[in-house]
Design a protein around this motif. Sequence first.
Motif, PDB file in Angstrom:
ATOM      1  N   ILE A 205       0.830  -1.207   0.000  1.00 24.61           N
ATOM      2  CA  ILE A 205       0.000   0.000   0.000  1.00 24.61           C
ATOM      3  C   ILE A 205       0.868   1.261   0.000  1.00 24.61           C
ATOM      4  CG2 ILE A 205      -1.660   1.348   1.351  1.00 24.61           C
ATOM      5  CD1 ILE A 205      -2.748  -1.387   2.367  1.00 24.61           C
ATOM      6  N   LEU A 206       1.912   1.270   0.828  1.00 24.51           N
ATOM      7  CA  LEU A 206       2.794   2.438   0.905  1.00 24.51           C
ATOM      8  C   LEU A 206       3.449   2.726  -0.439  1.00 24.51           C
ATOM      9  CD1 LEU A 206       4.521   1.891   4.367  1.00 24.51           C
ATOM     10  CD2 LEU A 206       3.122   3.855   3.715  1.00 24.51           C
ATOM     11  N   ASN A 207       3.931   1.660  -1.094  1.00 24.77           N
ATOM     12  CA  ASN A 207       4.504   1.770  -2.441  1.00 24.77           C
ATOM     13  C   ASN A 207       5.490   2.937  -2.544  1.00 24.77           C
ATOM     14  OD1 ASN A 207       4.900   1.037  -5.088  1.00 24.77           O
ATOM     15  ND2 ASN A 207       3.004   1.953  -5.854  1.00 24.77           N
ATOM     16  N   THR A 208       6.398   2.994  -1.579  1.00 23.89           N
ATOM     17  CA  THR A 208       7.347   4.099  -1.491  1.00 23.89           C
ATOM     18  C   THR A 208       8.343   4.055  -2.642  1.00 23.89           C
ATOM     19  OG1 THR A 208       7.150   3.966   0.911  1.00 23.89           O
ATOM     20  CG2 THR A 208       8.985   5.265   0.037  1.00 23.89           C
ATOM     21  N   SER A 209       8.680   5.215  -3.163  1.00 21.89           N
ATOM     22  CA  SER A 209       9.662   5.306  -4.242  1.00 21.89           C
ATOM     23  C   SER A 209      10.987   4.704  -3.785  1.00 21.89           C
ATOM     24  CB  SER A 209       9.869   6.769  -4.624  1.00 21.89           C
ATOM     25  OG  SER A 209      10.949   6.904  -5.519  1.00 21.89           O
ATOM     26  N   GLU A 231       2.469 -17.805  -6.599  1.00 20.50           N
ATOM     27  CA  GLU A 231       1.139 -17.520  -7.124  1.00 20.50           C
ATOM     28  C   GLU A 231       0.042 -17.731  -6.087  1.00 20.50           C
ATOM     29  OE1 GLU A 231       0.008 -16.169  -9.961  1.00 20.50           O
ATOM     30  OE2 GLU A 231       2.100 -15.732 -10.429  1.00 20.50           O
ATOM     31  N   ALA A 232       0.237 -18.706  -5.190  1.00 20.64           N
ATOM     32  CA  ALA A 232      -0.771 -18.952  -4.160  1.00 20.64           C
ATOM     33  C   ALA A 232      -0.882 -17.757  -3.226  1.00 20.64           C
ATOM     34  CB  ALA A 232      -0.419 -20.213  -3.370  1.00 20.64           C
ATOM     35  N   LEU A 233       0.257 -17.178  -2.831  1.00 15.03           N
ATOM     36  CA  LEU A 233       0.235 -15.989  -1.985  1.00 15.03           C
ATOM     37  C   LEU A 233      -0.367 -14.810  -2.733  1.00 15.03           C
ATOM     38  CD1 LEU A 233       1.006 -14.324   0.532  1.00 15.03           C
ATOM     39  CD2 LEU A 233       3.223 -13.919  -0.563  1.00 15.03           C
ATOM     40  N   LYS A 234       0.041 -14.643  -3.978  1.00 14.09           N
ATOM     41  CA  LYS A 234      -0.487 -13.529  -4.777  1.00 14.09           C
ATOM     42  C   LYS A 234      -2.001 -13.632  -4.916  1.00 14.09           C
ATOM     43  CE  LYS A 234       0.266 -11.156  -9.194  1.00 14.09           C
ATOM     44  NZ  LYS A 234       0.996 -11.196 -10.480  1.00 14.09           N
ATOM     45  N   ASN A 235      -2.508 -14.842  -5.111  1.00 15.47           N
ATOM     46  CA  ASN A 235      -3.951 -15.042  -5.222  1.00 15.47           C
ATOM     47  C   ASN A 235      -4.655 -14.758  -3.906  1.00 15.47           C
ATOM     48  OD1 ASN A 235      -3.755 -15.763  -7.910  1.00 15.47           O
ATOM     49  ND2 ASN A 235      -3.655 -17.955  -7.489  1.00 15.47           N
ATOM     50  N   LEU A 236      -4.042 -15.178  -2.788  1.00 14.14           N
ATOM     51  CA  LEU A 236      -4.632 -14.932  -1.473  1.00 14.14           C
ATOM     52  C   LEU A 236      -4.774 -13.440  -1.223  1.00 14.14           C
ATOM     53  CD1 LEU A 236      -5.577 -15.900   1.336  1.00 14.14           C
ATOM     54  CD2 LEU A 236      -3.183 -15.851   2.059  1.00 14.14           C
ATOM     55  N   LEU A 237      -3.711 -12.680  -1.508  1.00 13.00           N
ATOM     56  CA  LEU A 237      -3.753 -11.237  -1.301  1.00 13.00           C
ATOM     57  C   LEU A 237      -4.656 -10.543  -2.312  1.00 13.00           C
ATOM     58  CD1 LEU A 237      -0.005 -10.408  -0.472  1.00 13.00           C
ATOM     59  CD2 LEU A 237      -1.915 -10.796   1.102  1.00 13.00           C
ATOM     60  N   SER A 238      -4.752 -11.088  -3.511  1.00  9.14           N
ATOM     61  CA  SER A 238      -5.618 -10.503  -4.538  1.00  9.14           C
ATOM     62  C   SER A 238      -7.086 -10.639  -4.174  1.00  9.14           C
ATOM     63  CB  SER A 238      -5.368 -11.164  -5.896  1.00  9.14           C
ATOM     64  OG  SER A 238      -4.044 -10.973  -6.328  1.00  9.14           O
ATOM     65  N   GLU A 239      -7.421 -11.739  -3.504  1.00 14.90           N
ATOM     66  CA  GLU A 239      -8.820 -12.042  -3.201  1.00 14.90           C
ATOM     67  C   GLU A 239      -9.213 -11.679  -1.773  1.00 14.90           C
ATOM     68  OE1 GLU A 239      -9.196 -16.159  -4.169  1.00 14.90           O
ATOM     69  OE2 GLU A 239      -8.486 -15.871  -6.229  1.00 14.90           O
ATOM     70  N   VAL A 240      -8.310 -11.035  -1.032  1.00 14.50           N
ATOM     71  CA  VAL A 240      -8.607 -10.649   0.338  1.00 14.50           C
ATOM     72  C   VAL A 240      -9.832  -9.744   0.374  1.00 14.50           C
ATOM     73  CG1 VAL A 240      -7.019  -8.684   0.164  1.00 14.50           C
ATOM     74  CG2 VAL A 240      -7.664  -9.527   2.405  1.00 14.50           C
ATOM     75  N   LYS A 241     -10.641  -9.876   1.408  1.00 18.70           N
ATOM     76  CA  LYS A 241     -11.723  -8.918   1.632  1.00 18.70           C
ATOM     77  C   LYS A 241     -11.102  -7.713   2.327  1.00 18.70           C
ATOM     78  CE  LYS A 241     -15.582 -12.165   1.735  1.00 18.70           C
ATOM     79  NZ  LYS A 241     -16.704 -12.714   2.538  1.00 18.70           N
ATOM     80  N   HIS A 248     -16.961   7.186   7.082  1.00 15.75           N
ATOM     81  CA  HIS A 248     -18.294   7.035   6.519  1.00 15.75           C
ATOM     82  C   HIS A 248     -19.072   5.981   7.304  1.00 15.75           C
ATOM     83  CE1 HIS A 248     -15.800   8.441   2.998  1.00 15.75           C
ATOM     84  NE2 HIS A 248     -16.701   9.397   3.124  1.00 15.75           N
ATOM     85  N   ASN A 249     -20.375   5.909   7.033  1.00 13.79           N
ATOM     86  CA  ASN A 249     -21.193   4.968   7.794  1.00 13.79           C
ATOM     87  C   ASN A 249     -21.060   3.539   7.285  1.00 13.79           C
ATOM     88  OD1 ASN A 249     -22.542   5.221   5.391  1.00 13.79           O
ATOM     89  ND2 ASN A 249     -24.548   5.650   6.281  1.00 13.79           N
ATOM     90  N   GLN A 250     -20.287   3.343   6.203  1.00 15.20           N
ATOM     91  CA  GLN A 250     -20.056   1.998   5.690  1.00 15.20           C
ATOM     92  C   GLN A 250     -18.590   1.827   5.321  1.00 15.20           C
ATOM     93  OE1 GLN A 250     -22.773   1.501   2.377  1.00 15.20           O
ATOM     94  NE2 GLN A 250     -24.317   0.577   3.698  1.00 15.20           N
ATOM     95  N   LEU A 251     -18.138   0.592   5.405  1.00 16.31           N
ATOM     96  CA  LEU A 251     -16.804   0.261   4.919  1.00 16.31           C
ATOM     97  C   LEU A 251     -16.828   0.217   3.391  1.00 16.31           C
ATOM     98  CD1 LEU A 251     -16.008  -2.669   7.371  1.00 16.31           C
ATOM     99  CD2 LEU A 251     -15.043  -0.374   7.467  1.00 16.31           C
ATOM    100  N   THR A 252     -15.727   0.629   2.773  1.00 14.68           N
ATOM    101  CA  THR A 252     -15.617   0.591   1.315  1.00 14.68           C
ATOM    102  C   THR A 252     -14.753  -0.586   0.903  1.00 14.68           C
ATOM    103  OG1 THR A 252     -15.781   3.013   1.197  1.00 14.68           O
ATOM    104  CG2 THR A 252     -14.908   1.872  -0.737  1.00 14.68           C
ATOM    105  N   ARG A 253     -15.323  -1.495   0.119  1.00 15.42           N
ATOM    106  CA  ARG A 253     -14.574  -2.657  -0.371  1.00 15.42           C
ATOM    107  C   ARG A 253     -13.692  -2.226  -1.547  1.00 15.42           C
ATOM    108  NH1 ARG A 253     -15.595  -8.378  -0.981  1.00 15.42           N
ATOM    109  NH2 ARG A 253     -13.625  -9.250  -1.777  1.00 15.42           N
ATOM    110  N   ILE A 254     -12.412  -2.581  -1.483  1.00 22.82           N
ATOM    111  CA  ILE A 254     -11.447  -2.218  -2.516  1.00 22.82           C
ATOM    112  C   ILE A 254     -10.808  -3.487  -3.068  1.00 22.82           C
ATOM    113  CG2 ILE A 254      -9.321  -0.945  -3.022  1.00 22.82           C
ATOM    114  CD1 ILE A 254     -11.575   0.904  -2.243  1.00 22.82           C
ATOM    115  N   ASP A 255     -10.602  -3.545  -4.376  1.00 22.23           N
ATOM    116  CA  ASP A 255      -9.885  -4.666  -4.990  1.00 22.23           C
ATOM    117  C   ASP A 255      -8.390  -4.502  -4.723  1.00 22.23           C
ATOM    118  OD1 ASP A 255     -12.136  -5.911  -6.035  1.00 22.23           O
ATOM    119  OD2 ASP A 255     -12.065  -4.731  -7.873  1.00 22.23           O
ATOM    120  N   PHE A 256      -7.850  -5.350  -3.872  1.00 20.47           N
ATOM    121  CA  PHE A 256      -6.455  -5.180  -3.469  1.00 20.47           C
ATOM    122  C   PHE A 256      -5.485  -5.473  -4.608  1.00 20.47           C
ATOM    123  CE2 PHE A 256      -2.521  -6.021  -1.107  1.00 20.47           C
ATOM    124  CZ  PHE A 256      -2.500  -4.880  -0.310  1.00 20.47           C
ATOM    125  N   ILE A 257      -5.952  -6.184  -5.618  1.00 22.39           N
ATOM    126  CA  ILE A 257      -5.075  -6.508  -6.745  1.00 22.39           C
ATOM    127  C   ILE A 257      -4.549  -5.235  -7.410  1.00 22.39           C
ATOM    128  CG2 ILE A 257      -6.989  -6.657  -8.388  1.00 22.39           C
ATOM    129  CD1 ILE A 257      -3.753  -8.778  -8.371  1.00 22.39           C
TER     130      ILE A 257
END
Length: 269
Positions: A205-209, A231-241, A248-257
């Motif tokens: 997420i930080l993705n620092t230069s 690939e198994a780890l990449k898929n796990l992190l890609s599909e994380v909730k 805000h009054n609701q959580l916002t779902r983001i595609d972590f991929i």
Amino acid sequence: MSSQHLFSTFHTKKINVFFDESGKIGQRPNLLGAISIPRKIYQSEDIQKLNQLLKEEQIKIHWNKYNGFIPYKKNITDLINTFSEYRDYIKLNIINYHHGFLNSQQLFQKEHREHTIYSKFPERIIYGLIRGYGSETAVEADIFIDKATEYERIGLKETILNTLNAHSLYRGEKFVAKDCFLYPKNTEIGLELIDVLLGLMRIIILNTSPQELSKAENAKVSLTIELLENEALKNLLSEVKYYEWRGHNQLTRIDFIDYIYSFLIQHKY
């Protein structure tokens, strides 16, 4: 219907849930997360071998302390590779919350703001992992939480069980949170797994230069790139909730991929 009758009527799925956080207060992103692992999987020989080595202090695993030291790298890599074999059975829920917003709400006392971070969010994260397994399945969950002063102060061990089970009864769910444990670092391998996964996600997420990275940070980035080749780890992190909360009054779902792709473009190409 009593819980005893409920669990004798339906197939019971027993799971372990491991909860931790990443990111000091005031240092975004602030992540809270949990991972669920079927107890039968967690008790498998290869996972318990790692667990025993951890308990006997033959290995130590802590993402924040990793700075390129080869033995620590091997421990983290072995941890990820071992659990990746069971990727299809593992679920991961993460909330990235905006601490600055909470801190700005001066109408509320500090204890109320802390309750949101250290009780409401954990309950929401864990609830999402132990519900919704289908009408013919009941779930029995043990919860493991990384031991912290904040959790002990608010009595999270007791309140999390009471709150989750109240949800189950009130909403007609078929799960029970059976027990909750607070463990210090390097005493339970499932807690080290969620610690490392949160650490990886924070780096992504930080993705620092690259020009702005310290030596230790650069080591974490390099290891993250290497681990994402699994690939198994990449898929796990890609599909994380993965959710973000900004007051805000609701959580916002983001595609972590999308975070993963941005990170790889920045550091790999």
